[in-house]
Design an enzyme around this catalytic site. Structure first.
Site, PDB file in Angstrom:
ATOM      1  N   VAL A  33     -80.979  59.479 -35.202  1.00 45.13           N
ATOM      2  CA  VAL A  33     -80.843  59.140 -33.780  1.00 45.13           C
ATOM      3  C   VAL A  33     -81.570  60.147 -32.891  1.00 45.13           C
ATOM      4  CG1 VAL A  33     -78.555  60.294 -33.649  1.00 45.13           C
ATOM      5  CG2 VAL A  33     -79.200  58.649 -31.918  1.00 45.13           C
ATOM      6  N   TRP A  63     -75.489  56.060 -41.573  1.00 45.31           N
ATOM      7  CA  TRP A  63     -74.187  55.983 -42.248  1.00 45.31           C
ATOM      8  C   TRP A  63     -73.004  55.990 -41.267  1.00 45.31           C
ATOM      9  CZ3 TRP A  63     -73.370  58.497 -47.649  1.00 45.31           C
ATOM     10  CH2 TRP A  63     -74.414  58.104 -48.511  1.00 45.31           C
ATOM     11  N   GLU A 132     -60.318  56.700 -30.911  1.00 50.87           N
ATOM     12  CA  GLU A 132     -60.253  57.578 -32.093  1.00 50.87           C
ATOM     13  C   GLU A 132     -59.458  58.819 -31.737  1.00 50.87           C
ATOM     14  OE1 GLU A 132     -64.266  58.208 -33.491  1.00 50.87           O
ATOM     15  OE2 GLU A 132     -64.281  56.275 -34.493  1.00 50.87           O
ATOM     16  N   ASP A 231     -82.320  71.736 -44.497  1.00 57.40           N
ATOM     17  CA  ASP A 231     -83.691  72.277 -44.513  1.00 57.40           C
ATOM     18  C   ASP A 231     -84.103  72.812 -43.139  1.00 57.40           C
ATOM     19  OD1 ASP A 231     -83.845  71.210 -47.082  1.00 57.40           O
ATOM     20  OD2 ASP A 231     -84.744  69.347 -46.362  1.00 57.40           O
ATOM     21  N   HIS A 252     -63.897  65.920 -42.782  1.00 53.36           N
ATOM     22  CA  HIS A 252     -63.261  64.636 -42.460  1.00 53.36           C
ATOM     23  C   HIS A 252     -62.091  64.426 -43.413  1.00 53.36           C
ATOM     24  CE1 HIS A 252     -62.599  60.477 -41.508  1.00 53.36           C
ATOM     25  NE2 HIS A 252     -63.459  60.588 -40.515  1.00 53.36           N
ATOM     26  N   ARG A 298     -58.684  66.222 -36.529  1.00 53.29           N
ATOM     27  CA  ARG A 298     -59.164  66.131 -37.914  1.00 53.29           C
ATOM     28  C   ARG A 298     -58.837  67.364 -38.742  1.00 53.29           C
ATOM     29  NH1 ARG A 298     -65.089  63.270 -37.183  1.00 53.29           N
ATOM     30  NH2 ARG A 298     -64.203  61.264 -36.665  1.00 53.29           N
ATOM     31  N   HIS A 361     -68.151  67.093 -43.363  1.00 52.04           N
ATOM     32  CA  HIS A 361     -68.615  65.920 -42.624  1.00 52.04           C
ATOM     33  C   HIS A 361     -69.690  66.242 -41.597  1.00 52.04           C
ATOM     34  CE1 HIS A 361     -68.405  61.949 -40.964  1.00 52.04           C
ATOM     35  NE2 HIS A 361     -67.879  62.346 -39.817  1.00 52.04           N
ATOM     36  N   ARG A 396     -65.555  69.213 -33.249  1.00 52.99           N
ATOM     37  CA  ARG A 396     -66.222  68.068 -32.610  1.00 52.99           C
ATOM     38  C   ARG A 396     -65.232  66.940 -32.328  1.00 52.99           C
ATOM     39  NH1 ARG A 396     -69.206  63.173 -35.021  1.00 52.99           N
ATOM     40  NH2 ARG A 396     -67.647  63.502 -36.622  1.00 52.99           N
ATOM     41  N   SER A 401     -71.109  62.860 -31.548  1.00 55.47           N
ATOM     42  CA  SER A 401     -72.385  63.377 -32.074  1.00 55.47           C
ATOM     43  C   SER A 401     -73.530  62.392 -31.911  1.00 55.47           C
ATOM     44  CB  SER A 401     -72.241  63.794 -33.532  1.00 55.47           C
ATOM     45  OG  SER A 401     -71.456  62.890 -34.225  1.00 55.47           O
TER      46      SER A 401
HETATM   47  C1  LIG Z   1     -70.480  58.864 -43.085  1.00 54.56           C
HETATM   48  C2  LIG Z   1     -70.695  59.362 -41.694  1.00 54.56           C
HETATM   49  C3  LIG Z   1     -70.092  58.714 -40.624  1.00 54.56           C
HETATM   50  C4  LIG Z   1     -70.299  59.172 -39.316  1.00 54.56           C
HETATM   51  N1  LIG Z   1     -69.748  58.482 -38.271  1.00 54.56           N
HETATM   52  C5  LIG Z   1     -70.025  58.866 -36.996  1.00 54.56           C
HETATM   53  C6  LIG Z   1     -69.574  58.103 -35.881  1.00 54.56           C
HETATM   54  O1  LIG Z   1     -68.948  57.077 -36.039  1.00 54.56           O
HETATM   55  N2  LIG Z   1     -69.883  58.555 -34.630  1.00 54.56           N
HETATM   56  C7  LIG Z   1     -70.595  59.703 -34.408  1.00 54.56           C
HETATM   57  O2  LIG Z   1     -70.848  60.071 -33.250  1.00 54.56           O
HETATM   58  N3  LIG Z   1     -71.042  60.434 -35.454  1.00 54.56           N
HETATM   59  C8  LIG Z   1     -70.798  60.037 -36.725  1.00 54.56           C
HETATM   60  N4  LIG Z   1     -71.275  60.780 -37.780  1.00 54.56           N
HETATM   61  C9  LIG Z   1     -72.125  61.937 -37.494  1.00 54.56           C
HETATM   62  C10 LIG Z   1     -73.510  61.435 -37.067  1.00 54.56           C
HETATM   63  O3  LIG Z   1     -73.879  60.334 -37.862  1.00 54.56           O
HETATM   64  C11 LIG Z   1     -74.564  62.514 -37.215  1.00 54.56           C
HETATM   65  O4  LIG Z   1     -74.122  63.691 -36.631  1.00 54.56           O
HETATM   66  C12 LIG Z   1     -75.854  62.106 -36.538  1.00 54.56           C
HETATM   67  O5  LIG Z   1     -76.263  60.845 -37.014  1.00 54.56           O
HETATM   68  C13 LIG Z   1     -76.951  63.137 -36.790  1.00 54.56           C
HETATM   69  O6  LIG Z   1     -78.146  62.611 -36.303  1.00 54.56           O
HETATM   70  P1  LIG Z   1     -79.479  63.450 -36.445  1.00 54.56           P
HETATM   71  O7  LIG Z   1     -80.537  62.619 -35.830  1.00 54.56           O
HETATM   72  O8  LIG Z   1     -79.263  64.815 -35.940  1.00 54.56           O
HETATM   73  O9  LIG Z   1     -79.698  63.583 -38.034  1.00 54.56           O
HETATM   74  P2  LIG Z   1     -79.837  62.475 -39.168  1.00 54.56           P
HETATM   75  O10 LIG Z   1     -79.460  61.136 -38.698  1.00 54.56           O
HETATM   76  O11 LIG Z   1     -79.135  62.980 -40.369  1.00 54.56           O
HETATM   77  O12 LIG Z   1     -81.401  62.483 -39.472  1.00 54.56           O
HETATM   78  C14 LIG Z   1     -82.005  63.615 -40.081  1.00 54.56           C
HETATM   79  C15 LIG Z   1     -83.461  63.293 -40.355  1.00 54.56           C
HETATM   80  O13 LIG Z   1     -84.131  64.496 -40.710  1.00 54.56           O
HETATM   81  C16 LIG Z   1     -84.944  64.254 -41.830  1.00 54.56           C
HETATM   82  N5  LIG Z   1     -85.156  65.505 -42.550  1.00 54.56           N
HETATM   83  C17 LIG Z   1     -84.240  66.399 -42.979  1.00 54.56           C
HETATM   84  N6  LIG Z   1     -84.842  67.417 -43.613  1.00 54.56           N
HETATM   85  C18 LIG Z   1     -86.166  67.155 -43.584  1.00 54.56           C
HETATM   86  C19 LIG Z   1     -87.303  67.819 -44.096  1.00 54.56           C
HETATM   87  N7  LIG Z   1     -87.235  68.967 -44.794  1.00 54.56           N
HETATM   88  N8  LIG Z   1     -88.515  67.256 -43.895  1.00 54.56           N
HETATM   89  C20 LIG Z   1     -88.641  66.073 -43.231  1.00 54.56           C
HETATM   90  N9  LIG Z   1     -87.600  65.400 -42.733  1.00 54.56           N
HETATM   91  C21 LIG Z   1     -86.371  65.946 -42.906  1.00 54.56           C
HETATM   92  C22 LIG Z   1     -84.200  63.214 -42.631  1.00 54.56           C
HETATM   93  O14 LIG Z   1     -85.066  62.556 -43.531  1.00 54.56           O
HETATM   94  C23 LIG Z   1     -83.692  62.327 -41.493  1.00 54.56           C
HETATM   95  O15 LIG Z   1     -84.711  61.417 -41.137  1.00 54.56           O
HETATM   96  C24 LIG Z   1     -71.092  60.326 -39.090  1.00 54.56           C
HETATM   97  C25 LIG Z   1     -71.686  60.984 -40.164  1.00 54.56           C
HETATM   98  C26 LIG Z   1     -71.507  60.502 -41.454  1.00 54.56           C
HETATM   99  C27 LIG Z   1     -72.170  61.218 -42.592  1.00 54.56           C
END
Ligand SMILES: Cc1cc2nc3c(=O)[nH]c(=O)nc-3n(C[C@H](O)[C@H](O)[C@H](O)COP(=O)(O)OP(=O)(O)OC[C@H]3O[C@@H](n4cnc5c(N)ncnc54)[C@H](O)[C@@H]3O)c2cc1C
Length: 579
Positions: A33, A63, A132, A231, A252, A298, A361, A396, A401
């Site tokens: 996101v 996810w 929630e 990473d 979680h 939590r 989590h 959190r 998030s």
């Molecule tokens: C099962 C689950 C349920 C959840 N439910 C909720 C919810 O209902 N509501 C909520 O607010 N939050 C929820 N969360 C938390 C939320 O999903 C995450 O905090 C949020 O999606 C993180 O977004 P992000 O863009 O920071 O990272 P991510 O969505 O994890 O994306 C990370 C990106 O970085 C890339 N990347 C990583 N390392 C490298 C590298 N070395 N080189 C190149 N690319 C790399 C990956 O490939 C990926 O594309 C949940 C999390 C999980 C695991």
């Protein structure tokens, strides 16, 4: 532990001039996101490359189940969402970050909907909002009940694919951020990457936005997908950026606990709908723990479960507790994804109890940023789970998030346009540093030699690290356990960090060792219990620790930064950047 914290600047040896060179205005590392939203914003100011180390579905974002928190109904208010976030954050939230992100939320959500994001509606055709734990109002919007993340990822991927000037490189692993010098403060000018087909490449960028997500895989039990190996945190630290509040990892309480199954999350919204936790004798133990029972914060529920499991274990009660959803009407309609998952294991929530256990989590700590997404290294912006903005404090609030990723992604995508200047002139940035206007390649040489030590069983190091983190830096910690794990990681680092690997599995383990040690060091420093950081040897929150602990390469001790308590006077500009 010096070997760990002051390890070599780059993971591999290379000479930048000998590698293929790619140029862009903005490099976004991460396609969840935060990264995708940042890419759309940055595309208004120049061309963009987005990296994803796997495919575009392998993100924590995809996810996510429960939903996105935002004030969208007349029964809710900004004040109430701010207040709930501050309460959850246990004294460590930065008030200006909380207010800015919460205020910006409704606008971000409406924009998403205008881009085609589907959200569930009620019988009257209004947005359906769920509740929630920790929220005093119903304010969680969701899609198809529990598939919010999948729809969010789909919507943003489509938006990015349709945006001129954005290129997406899938299966492209970022190893390290490039800086012309090795000293902290040297500006980031892009990244060195590895693609299985194209090999190593230099991607030069005027601005680099790190959106690489979380660190759940550091722990043996986690809800996160396999890509969450920290990473980004490791490469930012190696490049000299400050990381903060690393002790705070949210666990979680309820993940599916079946031998051989991944630790699938059973969303908190299930407990919001009335699901109960039962011990091995089918007793509802949360009634004795907290007035809110299963909807307690939590950290309270996670601790209660591990304590209950420990008691049961001595009475041969097994390594999990039960989640009872049998009495919830319309469960199948509200949680179709969870029902489909349970069906794979021959479980029917209308008939069967579900075995659950807590798991790591969400990484609250991360690269310390300001409210525009800037790190303290010129040219490096950090957003989403990899960042530490001060929104979450010590714990959190559920569903904040995705909101943070959306809001800060947009803001940083606009902010980083400050790195773009005309015709090769030099500009002075607000923090006083100067940067070349074009990402002209400089000669960067990483001159490290292969180790003369023997072979390494990488899988063994990885699983030992994850077990040690779970046992010693998990839900309940103590000074003694944290010292032990520090010694263990230091020892493993001696023969793991001196190796040169040629593919992601090795680089991931090296990154996990470094970040695991950063989490353990912060947890050892924080001699108190606060939010999701629980120390059994020091059980109260202490006023002296109501600060952010900050760590930077080459500086052995924590620096502390006061928590901002001032009421925010943050203005949202037309482009969405906070000024
Ligand atoms: C099962 C689950 C349920 C959840 N439910 C909720 C919810 O209902 N509501 C909520 O607010 N939050 C929820 N969360 C938390 C939320 O999903 C995450 O905090 C949020 O999606 C993180 O977004 P992000 O863009 O920071 O990272 P991510 O969505 O994890 O994306 C990370 C990106 O970085 C890339 N990347 C990583 N390392 C490298 C590298 N070395 N080189 C190149 N690319 C790399 C990956 O490939 C990926 O594309 C949940 C999390 C999980 C695991």
């Amino acid at each position: 532990m010096d070997r760990l914290f002051d390890q070599r600047r780059y993971l591999i040896p290379f000479r930048s001039t000998l590698l293929p060179q790619i140029f862009t205005d903005t490099l976004v590392i991460g396609a969840g996101v935060a990264g995708l939203r940042a890419a759309v914003a940055a595309s208004e100011h120049g061309d963009v490359i987005v990296l994803s180390k796997g495919d575009l579905k392998s993100t924590n974002t995809a996810w996510a189940q429960g939903g996105i928190a935002a004030v969208l109904t007349k029964d809710d208010s900004t004040e109430s969402h701010v207040q709930d976030t501050l309460v959850a954050g246990a004294g460590l939230c930065d008030h200006d970050a909380v207010r800015a992100i919460v205020e910006h939320g409704p606008r971000s959500l409406r924009q998403l909907m205008s881009w085609g994001m589907r959200l569930d509606t009620n019988a009257e055709g209004e947005l359906a909002v769920g509740r929630e734990g920790g929220h005093s109002a119903s304010r969680i919007v969701h899609t198809d009940g529990d598939a919010t993340g999948r729809e969010l990822q789909r919507c943003l991927v489509e938006k990015v694919r349709g945006t001129t000037g954005v290129r997406v490189f899938e299966n492209c692993f970022a190893l390290d951020l490039i800086t012309p010098g090795n000293e902290p403060g040297s500006p980031v000018m892009g990244a060195i990457t590895y693609h299985p087909k194209y090999g190593l490449q230099m991607i030069w960028a005027k601005a680099t936005i790190l959106a690489s997500g979380g660190a759940g895989v550091l722990f043996r039990e986690t809800t996160n997908p396999a890509q969450a190996t920290a990473d980004g945190l490791a490469m930012a630290y190696r490049a000299g950026a400050t990381v903060s509040d690393m002790a705070f990892v949210q666990f979680h309480p309820t993940t599916l606990y079946l031998p051989g199954a991944a630790r699938w999350l059973i969303t908190e919204a299930v407990r919001g709908e009335g699901a109960c936790l039962l011990d091995s004798s089918h007793y509802r133990f949360m009634l004795d723990v907290h007035p809110l029972a299963e909807l307690a914060p939590r950290d309270v529920v996670s601790r209660a479960i591990v304590r209950q499991i420990a008691k049961q274990a001595s009475a041969a009660g097994g390594g999990h507790v039960w989640l009872d959803c049998r009495h919830i009407k319309g469960f199948q309609q509200r949680f179709p994804g969870i029902c489909a998952l349970l069906k794979k294991f021959d479980l029917d929530p209308a008939e069967d109890l579900i075995p659950v256990h807590p798991a790591a989590h969400y990484m609250i700590g991360g690269v310390h940023t300001d409210l525009a997404g800037r790190s303290d290294v010129p040219g490096l912006y950090v957003v989403g789970e990899a960042a530490s903005t001060g929104l979450h404090g010590a714990n959190r609030l559920a569903s904040n998030s995705l909101l943070e990723g959306l809001v800060m992604g947009e803001i940083a995508g606009h902010t980083c346009a400050e790195m773009k200047t005309a015709n090769g002139t030099q500009t002075t940035r607000p923090s006083g540093w100067t940067t070349p206007a074009r990402p002209a390649p400089v000669s960067v040489i990483s001159d490290i030699r292969p180790s003369d030590q023997g072979e390494l069983d990488l899988d063994d190091v990885r699983s030992s690290l994850r077990s040690a983190m779970w046992k010693n830096v998990g839900i309940e910690r103590s000074g003694a356990k944290l010292r032990d794990v520090g010694d263990m990681l230091d020892f493993w680092a001696r023969y793991t960090l001196d190796k040169i690997f040629d593919e992601p599995a090795g680089w991931e383990v090296q990154n996990m060792l470094l970040v695991g040690a950063l989490v353990a060091r912060s947890a050892a420093w924080r001699d108190e219990s606060r939010g999701c950081h629980t120390r059994t040897d020091t059980t109260e929150a202490k006023p002296d620790y109501e600060v952010h602990d900050c760590w930077r390469r080459g500086r052995g001790n924590a620096e502390t930064v006061p928590v901002s308590k001032a009421p925010a006077s943050v203005v949202v500009s037309g482009k969405g950047a906070l000024v």
